[in-house]
Each structure stands twice: as structure tokens, then as C-alpha cells.
Scaffold this motif. Structure first.
Motif, PDB file in Angstrom:
ATOM      1  N   GLN A  27       0.803  -1.188   0.146  1.00 57.18           N
ATOM      2  CA  GLN A  27      -0.131  -0.201  -0.143  1.00 57.18           C
ATOM      3  C   GLN A  27       0.993   1.207   0.036  1.00 57.18           C
ATOM      4  O   GLN A  27       0.553   2.226  -0.669  1.00 57.18           O
ATOM      5  N   ILE A  28       1.895   1.236   0.901  1.00 57.84           N
ATOM      6  CA  ILE A  28       3.023   2.583   0.926  1.00 57.84           C
ATOM      7  C   ILE A  28       3.478   2.656  -0.630  1.00 57.84           C
ATOM      8  O   ILE A  28       3.898   3.703  -1.154  1.00 57.84           O
ATOM      9  N   ARG A  29       3.807   1.553  -1.331  1.00 58.53           N
ATOM     10  CA  ARG A  29       4.516   1.558  -2.582  1.00 58.53           C
ATOM     11  C   ARG A  29       3.395   2.414  -3.588  1.00 58.53           C
ATOM     12  O   ARG A  29       3.753   3.020  -4.496  1.00 58.53           O
ATOM     13  N   GLN A  30       2.231   1.907  -3.549  1.00 56.83           N
ATOM     14  CA  GLN A  30       1.224   2.402  -4.447  1.00 56.83           C
ATOM     15  C   GLN A  30       1.000   4.010  -4.082  1.00 56.83           C
ATOM     16  O   GLN A  30       0.816   4.742  -5.141  1.00 56.83           O
ATOM     17  N   ALA A  31       1.095   4.307  -2.860  1.00 62.39           N
ATOM     18  CA  ALA A  31       0.776   5.663  -2.488  1.00 62.39           C
ATOM     19  C   ALA A  31       1.967   6.548  -3.036  1.00 62.39           C
ATOM     20  O   ALA A  31       2.025   7.715  -3.467  1.00 62.39           O
ATOM     21  N   GLU A  32       3.309   5.921  -2.782  1.00 64.55           N
ATOM     22  CA  GLU A  32       4.620   6.780  -3.456  1.00 64.55           C
ATOM     23  C   GLU A  32       4.448   6.943  -4.899  1.00 64.55           C
ATOM     24  O   GLU A  32       4.863   7.990  -5.410  1.00 64.55           O
ATOM     25  N   LEU A  91      -1.588  17.240  -5.675  1.00 60.17           N
ATOM     26  CA  LEU A  91      -0.403  16.679  -5.191  1.00 60.17           C
ATOM     27  C   LEU A  91      -0.389  16.710  -3.640  1.00 60.17           C
ATOM     28  O   LEU A  91       0.076  15.676  -2.776  1.00 60.17           O
ATOM     29  N   GLU A  92      -1.331  17.437  -2.918  1.00 58.68           N
ATOM     30  CA  GLU A  92      -1.295  17.548  -1.417  1.00 58.68           C
ATOM     31  C   GLU A  92      -2.302  16.347  -1.149  1.00 58.68           C
ATOM     32  O   GLU A  92      -1.692  15.716  -0.016  1.00 58.68           O
ATOM     33  N   ALA A  93      -3.274  15.882  -1.564  1.00 62.17           N
ATOM     34  CA  ALA A  93      -3.977  14.608  -1.353  1.00 62.17           C
ATOM     35  C   ALA A  93      -3.412  13.377  -1.407  1.00 62.17           C
ATOM     36  O   ALA A  93      -3.209  12.460  -0.670  1.00 62.17           O
ATOM     37  N   ALA A  94      -2.286  13.233  -2.439  1.00 68.17           N
ATOM     38  CA  ALA A  94      -1.472  12.014  -2.735  1.00 68.17           C
ATOM     39  C   ALA A  94      -0.524  12.172  -1.705  1.00 68.17           C
ATOM     40  O   ALA A  94      -0.214  11.028  -0.915  1.00 68.17           O
ATOM     41  N   THR A  95       0.087  13.320  -1.187  1.00 68.84           N
ATOM     42  CA  THR A  95       1.183  13.301  -0.089  1.00 68.84           C
ATOM     43  C   THR A  95       0.391  12.938   1.310  1.00 68.84           C
ATOM     44  O   THR A  95       1.067  12.314   1.988  1.00 68.84           O
ATOM     45  N   ALA A  96      -0.640  13.298   1.344  1.00 67.33           N
ATOM     46  CA  ALA A  96      -1.245  13.071   2.682  1.00 67.33           C
ATOM     47  C   ALA A  96      -1.784  11.625   2.679  1.00 67.33           C
ATOM     48  O   ALA A  96      -1.435  10.996   3.840  1.00 67.33           O
ATOM     49  N   ALA A  97      -2.144  10.855   1.601  1.00 63.38           N
ATOM     50  CA  ALA A  97      -2.413   9.486   1.605  1.00 63.38           C
ATOM     51  C   ALA A  97      -1.308   8.646   1.714  1.00 63.38           C
ATOM     52  O   ALA A  97      -1.146   7.812   2.561  1.00 63.38           O
ATOM     53  N   ALA A 141       1.351   9.695   3.670  1.00 61.68           N
ATOM     54  CA  ALA A 141       1.486   9.932   5.245  1.00 61.68           C
ATOM     55  C   ALA A 141       0.832   9.230   5.844  1.00 61.68           C
ATOM     56  O   ALA A 141       1.365   8.581   6.917  1.00 61.68           O
ATOM     57  N   GLY A 142      -0.403   8.971   5.579  1.00 61.03           N
ATOM     58  CA  GLY A 142      -1.294   7.930   6.136  1.00 61.03           C
ATOM     59  C   GLY A 142      -0.976   6.519   6.095  1.00 61.03           C
ATOM     60  O   GLY A 142      -0.875   5.817   7.247  1.00 61.03           O
ATOM     61  N   GLN A 143      -0.394   6.067   5.016  1.00 64.12           N
ATOM     62  CA  GLN A 143      -0.084   4.716   4.895  1.00 64.12           C
ATOM     63  C   GLN A 143       0.960   4.523   5.629  1.00 64.12           C
ATOM     64  O   GLN A 143       1.213   3.490   6.273  1.00 64.12           O
ATOM     65  N   LYS A 144       1.841   5.408   5.592  1.00 69.45           N
ATOM     66  CA  LYS A 144       3.185   5.214   6.584  1.00 69.45           C
ATOM     67  C   LYS A 144       2.922   5.357   7.965  1.00 69.45           C
ATOM     68  O   LYS A 144       3.436   4.589   8.807  1.00 69.45           O
ATOM     69  N   GLY A 145       1.994   6.121   8.293  1.00 71.00           N
ATOM     70  CA  GLY A 145       1.475   6.251   9.785  1.00 71.00           C
ATOM     71  C   GLY A 145       0.857   4.702  10.223  1.00 71.00           C
ATOM     72  O   GLY A 145       1.018   4.426  11.363  1.00 71.00           O
ATOM     73  N   ARG A 146      -0.141   4.287   9.463  1.00 71.86           N
ATOM     74  CA  ARG A 146      -0.518   2.969   9.657  1.00 71.86           C
ATOM     75  C   ARG A 146       0.622   1.803  10.123  1.00 71.86           C
ATOM     76  O   ARG A 146       0.328   0.968  10.564  1.00 71.86           O
ATOM     77  N   LEU A 147       1.481   2.059   9.288  1.00 72.27           N
ATOM     78  CA  LEU A 147       2.783   1.227   9.765  1.00 72.27           C
ATOM     79  C   LEU A 147       3.114   0.830  10.983  1.00 72.27           C
ATOM     80  O   LEU A 147       3.691   0.015  11.448  1.00 72.27           O
TER      81      LEU A 147
END
Length: 439
Positions: A100-105, A305-311, A313-319
Motif C-alpha cells: 500500500q505504501i509503494r502504491q501511495a508513493e 499533489l497534497e492529497a497524494a502526499t497526505a495519503a 503519510a497516512g499509509q506510513k502512519g498505519r505502519l
């Protein structure tokens, strides 16, 4: 021996009768195993006042469990291990979350590229391409506003004649004269094309914006078509015909006939409207490129860009949910799982306790005595295992009651003034409360 106990009992009755108010406890006297001299027995809970039983407990205990259900990858701590604050104690399998993090990146990279394109503006090549598309669309629209010129109709008629001749040659087979004629026609068409190209270049240099309506543009288009027809005719007679050539000859006849029909028939309203719409689209595209990004376009790509960056950060936070981290310096007092098992969200896996800071918690303070106990009240704690009394003070009283054997009790927390050597969590104690509230 019986006489000794009888004397002690009579003396105790006498002292009790003489006491003015609260009786004072007497030490219990016991004989040694050999029947020799008496010795003092283990001290007992002090008499009088409010008393309760209790247990020594850690000042802080934490139950650590994962927030998600997943297979446990590692557990690096066992019961009895001392751990430090911030130490990773257990981890879940985070393969899916890493995906999920790689997809968000990737989404962030795409949004960043779109933002960079808008911020940088159009390239010189993009503007040139848009200008060429606009000129072509304008020329096409101009042809719908006026009937075809006689020269255009003549050229289309000649093209149809050539296409029919070519078809006949393919079906009948070429002759030597046909080959020579086709070669001569090709050379003539090539010379005409060069002249038309030169005329077009000179007209474009004089007026680039009006080149679409200039006769040189039409002349170049006609010369190009004539050359293509001559080349096809020569290629046809230079070799033997086959099924593909026969099909191509038929298509040339059909295309030449359609072109002639288009020129001699009136222009349909739909054709004119379609050409006008194409011209407007080309003009809008060119204007947009020349003007650069509009404010609303920039805001859109910025928001993406802001939405993708926030997403991301959220995926990394779930880690963080996939790891158990010690919140304090403590000792592991219980481990309830093993690597390879499935952790259930919310179920404790490890229990930590701060064994450096111990306190006392009562277990049977009656509801009748609770109103006479106050925070800050002095107490005496008798630690049974150490045969030692330690002073302390009440630091907290539970706001809600518990039940013990049908009785209502309140847990009271007591901080010791000092920690005696050998004190361990779990030891039982007796607590004697000092003067408290007046009922």
C-alpha cells in the motif's frame, strides 16, 4: 506449661480491665522448641483504627496489543526481560501494508510530475505543434466557406482518371509504353512538387499566420497529391500486379471519386459546423499554451499533489500499528503469544511493569471505612514477607467500588515513604490507617 499460659491470660484480663479507653495489644509470648525461655513472636497487625489487607503492585503496568489482526513476525522480549523506552518488542508481517505504501508513493510521483508540468509551462515544440494544427484547421474551415475552384475540380477529375487508368493497367497488365509514360509522369510530378514547395516556403516566410488561406498552400497540397498518384502509377507498372495491388487500385479509384464528389457537391451544413468546431478547438489549445497555466489549473494540480502526499503519510502512519514499542523503561512480566501466531486486534501480547517504582493497593477496605480515609492520610504498612513495617501515605482512592465475597470494597493506593530491601511486587501487606476524616 499450662500454669504459665494461665498466668499470662489472667494478666491480660487485668490489664484490659485497667485500660481507660482503647486497649493496647500485648505481644504474644511463645516458648522455644526446647521448652526453655520465652521469645517474642512475629509482630501482628496493629490493633484499633481502620485496617485493610493489600498487595505490593507496580506503580505502572502496561498491556501492549496490536491495533490490527495479522501474523506475528517477531517477538524479541520474554517474561523477565528488562526493556528500554522506544525499544521494538514485537512486529507483525507488514508485506501488504508495504505494498500500500509503494502504491501511495507512485501516486505522489504522478501528482508531482503533473504539478511540475503545469508549473513549468508549455515547451516551444508544443506551441509549434499547436500552431500547425491551428493553420490546418483554419484551411479546412476556409474550404467549407466557398465552392471549390475550377483548378481543384480539374485536379480531382484528373486524379480519378489516373486512378481508373491505374486500375485498368493492374487488371490488363503494363506495356513498355505504359512504363515509359509512368516514369515521365513521375518526373514531371516531382518537378512540380519542388516548385510548389518553394512557393509555399516563400509564402510562409511572408505571412505565417495566413498561410492556410494562401494559394501556395493549396498548390503544395495538389502537387503532393499528384506526386503520390504518379508514384503509385509508376510502381504499379514497374512490377507485376497481385491481389494487394488490385485492392490498392480499387481503393485509389474510390478515394479519387469521393474527392471529386466532395468538390462538386454543395458543402453540407454539418461539414461546415464540424470544421468550425475543429478550428475553435485548435484556437483554444493554442491560446492555452501561449497563456500558460491558469490559476485554477495550478490549484487543481496542487490539491492533487497534497492529497497524494497526505495519503502516503497516512499509509506510513498505519505502519506503526504493525510494531509494539515499549513506552517506558520496564520489565516484561507476561508474554501471551509466539511468532507465527495470528495476533487479534486489541488482545494483549506483552505486559510490562515498572518494578523500580512499587506501591501498595488495598484489596478489602470496607465501604463503611472508606469515608474515613483521605488522600494524604498517613498509614503504616506491615510487609509480611519481610516482617517489617514501613510508613506511607494514601495517594488515591478508587471512585468506583468493587465487590469481594459479597462485600463492597474500595481500592486505595498507598505510596511508601521508603522502599525496604527485598520488596517485590506481589507481596501481601496489612495496612493500618492513621487518623482520617470524621464520620
Amino acid at each position: 506449661m499450662r500454669a504459665i499460659f494461665r498466668i499470662a491470660w489472667i494478666a491480660a484480663l487485668a490489664l484490659t480491665a485497667c485500660a481507660p479507653n482503647t486497649p493496647q495489644p500485648l505481644p504474644t509470648i511463645a516458648l522455644d522448641s526446647a521448652g526453655g525461655a520465652p521469645r517474642a513472636a512475629t509482630p501482628q497487625r496493629p490493633a484499633g483504627g481502620i485496617a485493610a489487607s493489600g498487595v505490593v503492585a507496580p506503580a505502572q503496568e502496561v498491556r501492549l496489543g496490536f491495533m490490527v489482526s495479522e501474523r506475528i513476525k517477531t517477538i524479541s522480549a520474554s517474561a523477565g526481560d528488562a526493556v528500554k523506552a522506544g525499544q521494538v518488542l514485537a512486529e507483525l508481517d507488514d508485506t501488504e501494508q508495504q505494498g500500500q505504501i509503494r502504491q501511495a508513493e507512485t501516486a505522489v510521483a504522478v501528482a508531482q510530475a503533473a504539478y511540475d508540468l503545469v508549473a513549468a509551462g508549455p515547451t516551444f515544440e508544443q506551441i509549434l505543434q499547436a500552431e500547425a494544427a491551428f493553420i490546418t484547421a483554419r484551411a479546412a474551415y476556409s474550404r467549407t466557406l466557398a465552392p471549390a475552384a475550377p483548378a481543384e475540380i480539374g485536379a480531382a477529375s484528373a486524379a480519378l482518371v489516373a486512378a481508373n487508368a491505374r486500375y485498368k493497367q493492374v487488371t490488363d497488365g503494363p506495356t513498355i509504353g505504359d512504363t515509359a509514360a509512368a516514369a515521365a509522369a513521375l518526373r514531371t510530378a516531382e518537378a512540380v512538387l519542388r516548385q510548389a514547395q518553394g512557393a509555399y516556403d516563400r509564402a510562409f516566410a511572408r505571412n505565417p499566420a495566413g498561410i492556410g488561406a494562401d494559394p501556395a498552400a493549396l498548390g503544395l497540397e495538389k502537387a503532393t497529391n499528384d506526386y503520390s498518384i504518379a508514384q503509385a502509377a509508376y510502381d504499379a507498372v514497374a512490377g507485376s500486379a497481385n491481389a494487394a495491388e488490385l485492392s490498392a487500385a480499387k481503393q485509389q479509384v474510390a478515394a479519387a471519386s469521393a474527392q471529386l464528389d466532395r468538390l462538386i457537391r454543395p458543402v453540407a451544413v454539418w461539414d461546415r459546423e464540424q470544421a468550425q468546431a475543429n478550428l475553435a478547438a485548435a484556437q483554444s489549445r493554442l491560446d492555452d499554451l501561449r497563456a500558460g497555466a491558469r490559476p485554477e489549473q495550478r490549484r487543481v494540480v496542487e490539491a492533487q499533489l497534497e492529497a497524494a502526499t497526505a495519503a502516503l503519510a497516512g499509509q506510513k502512519g498505519r505502519l506503526q500499528r504493525y510494531a509494539l514499542i515499549a513506552p517506558m523503561n520496564a520489565v516484561v512480566v507476561r508474554r501471551a503469544a509466539q511468532p507465527g501466531e495470528i495476533a487479534v486486534a486489541g488482545t494483549p501480547v506483552l505486559v510490562l511493569a515498572d518494578l523500580e517504582r512499587l506501591r501498595v493497593e488495598t484489596t478489602d477496605l470496607s465501604e463503611r471505612d472508606a469515608p474515613n480515609v483521605a488522600v494524604g492520610q498517613a498509614v503504616t504498612v506491615f510487609i509480611k514477607a519481610l516482617n517489617q513495617s514501613v510508613p506511607g501515605r494514601v495517594s488515591g482512592i478508587a471512585p468506583l467500588a468493587d465487590t469481594l465475597g459479597g462485600d463492597v470494597v474500595y481500592k486505595t493506593t498507598i505510596e511508601l515513604d521508603n522502599r525496604p530491601a527485598g520488596l517485590r511486587a506481589g507481596m501481601t501487606v496489612d495496612v493500618q490507617f492513621g487518623a482520617g476524616r470524621t464520620p
